[in-house]
Write an enzyme that holds these catalytic residues in place. Structure first.
Site, PDB file in Angstrom:
ATOM      1  N   GLY A  57      37.339  42.782  50.756  1.00  0.00           N
ATOM      2  CA  GLY A  57      36.585  43.956  50.343  1.00  0.00           C
ATOM      3  C   GLY A  57      37.485  45.147  50.089  1.00  0.00           C
ATOM      4  CB  THR A  91      37.413  36.168  44.932  1.00  0.00           C
ATOM      5  OG1 THR A  91      37.978  36.979  43.899  1.00  0.00           O
ATOM      6  CG2 THR A  91      37.542  34.700  44.555  1.00  0.00           C
ATOM      7  CD  GLU A 114      45.748  39.960  46.018  1.00  0.00           C
ATOM      8  OE1 GLU A 114      44.712  39.511  45.502  1.00  0.00           O
ATOM      9  OE2 GLU A 114      45.873  41.144  46.353  1.00  0.00           O
TER      10      GLU A 114
END
Length: 392
Positions: free
Chosen positions: A129, A163, A246
């Site tokens: 989030g 996602t 990431e």
């Protein structure tokens, strides 16, 4: 710099190959090959996660102290390359590669004891989030508010592009706990139960017809203060740590090269202009692989990642989009079919025109357009490279 594997590394590669050959069923391979989104759907992802956890290789990128196998950077690359070539499912990274490292790096003992085992077992499925309407690449401008009342935060706001939130039961989120300080200093990192009253998930259907993204609405959701990671106001620093994982937590080239190989296998030898494009993409992916390997070798020798690590996601995005565009063109009219049913390996999908690979081509092409947006837009990456690498 010697890029050849030594005897111990070759033995490890052979061990990985033997494990994959024994553990990857035809159903898992087919499901992975016909996945149209970034990550495997839950039905095959959970199977593969359980197999890897039993083997002790699920959190191969975690340190030993956190329960990882203690592999070197080169061993991790070997594992990822062999998984890509064998056609293993790509597991969702929101838990394993994003919030997992945050928990073992910034969480307290109680948080690590509670969350890490449940993450590994698959009991907890995580969503991220971060992005909000108007606050995607500029995360410091986020507006989701968390007001402390005793032992809880009352959280209200709106997250977007989340996602696989439709499958998740946990959300890690950046929230604003102090609106009166510099934007980056007023952000905290919370763990939110998706079953809590006030959490609503609404689907976002992609142009491909896939349901991979969602909006998450938070309406006065009560979150225990004990589910805050780090100190209040430390969220920005934690988020930067997470985003580094990431954008650079894995190598991209092995999967790109494996997908090019599978395209040629599904279609046959390419000719003419298509062959030229395939060769160019092959060379670009091989060059990217050399760049990634050089960076890994430096890390293994104890050096900090150099500026080359900044460009890998940018280049990988361009190659990924090139591969999927080539795939649509290779399959011709058969590559334009786009049935609504998902997944493409499911029993309800209509019979394909040409082949199952052709049937998935258009969806994969459309979904690949997002590669230059998620995980940091290409424009943002170029700005970072200009500042960090070139001093502009």
């Amino acid at each position: 710099m010697d890029l050849a594997l030594d005897a111990a590394q070759r033995a490890f590669r052979d061990e990985v190959r033997a494990f994959l050959d024994q553990s990857l069923s035809p159903e898992l391979r087919r499901g992975a090959a016909l996945t149209s989104g970034v990550f495997a759907d839950p039905d095959i992802a959970r199977q593969w996660q359980a197999i890897l956890e039993t083997q002790g290789w699920l959190v191969y990128h975690w340190p030993v102290a956190a329960g990882g196998p203690g592999w070197t950077p080169i061993q991790r690359w070997i594992f990822e390359k062999e998984c890509a070539e064998a056609g293993a499912p790509i597991l969702p990274g929101m838990g394993l590669k994003l919030v997992g490292p945050v928990l073992y790096s910034f969480g307290n003992d109680a948080q690590k004891a509670h969350y890490l085992p449940r993450l590994r077992s698959g009991e907890h499925i995580w969503a991220q989030g971060f992005s909000e309407p108007g606050s995607g690449s500029d995360l410091a401008s986020l507006r989701t508010r968390a007001v402390r009342e005793g032992d809880h935060y009352i959280v209200s706001g709106h997250k977007i592009w989340t996602t696989q939130a439709q499958f998740a039961n946990r959300l890690f989120a950046l929230v604003r706990t102090d609106p009166d300080v510099k934007p980056q200093q007023g952000i905290s990192f919370l763990l939110i139960d998706m079953a809590a009253p006030g959490v609503t998930v609404k689907p976002i259907l992609s142009a491909s017809g896939d349901h991979e993204l969602n909006e998450v609405f938070l309406d006065e959701v009560r979150v225990p203060v004990s589910d805050r990671i780090g100190e209040e106001g430390q969220g920005w620093s934690i988020a930067k740590f997470l985003l580094e994982n990431e954008r650079g937590g894995s190598c991209f080239a092995p999967q790109l090269l494996a997908d090019l190989k599978r395209l040629r296998s599904a279609y046959g030898p390419l000719r003419g202009e298509l062959a030229d494009r395939g060769t160019r993409l092959q060379l670009e992916a091989e060059a990217l692989e050399m760049t990634e390997l050089r960076t890994l070798i430096e890390i293994e020798a104890g050096a900090a990642p150099g500026f080359r690590s900044l460009i890998t996601k940018l280049i990988a995005s361009e190659i990924r989009q090139g591969i999927e565009a080539l795939s649509v063109d290779v399959f011709g009219l058969a590559g334009l079919q786009l049935p609504e049913q998902r997944p493409f390996y499911g029993a309800d999908v209509p019979s394909p025109v040409g082949s199952a690979e052709a049937q998935a081509a258009a969806a994969r092409y459309l979904n690949a357009r997002a590669w230059s947006i998620f995980g940091g837009t290409s424009e943002i990456q170029l700005t970072i490279i200009a500042k960090a690498a070139l001093g502009l």
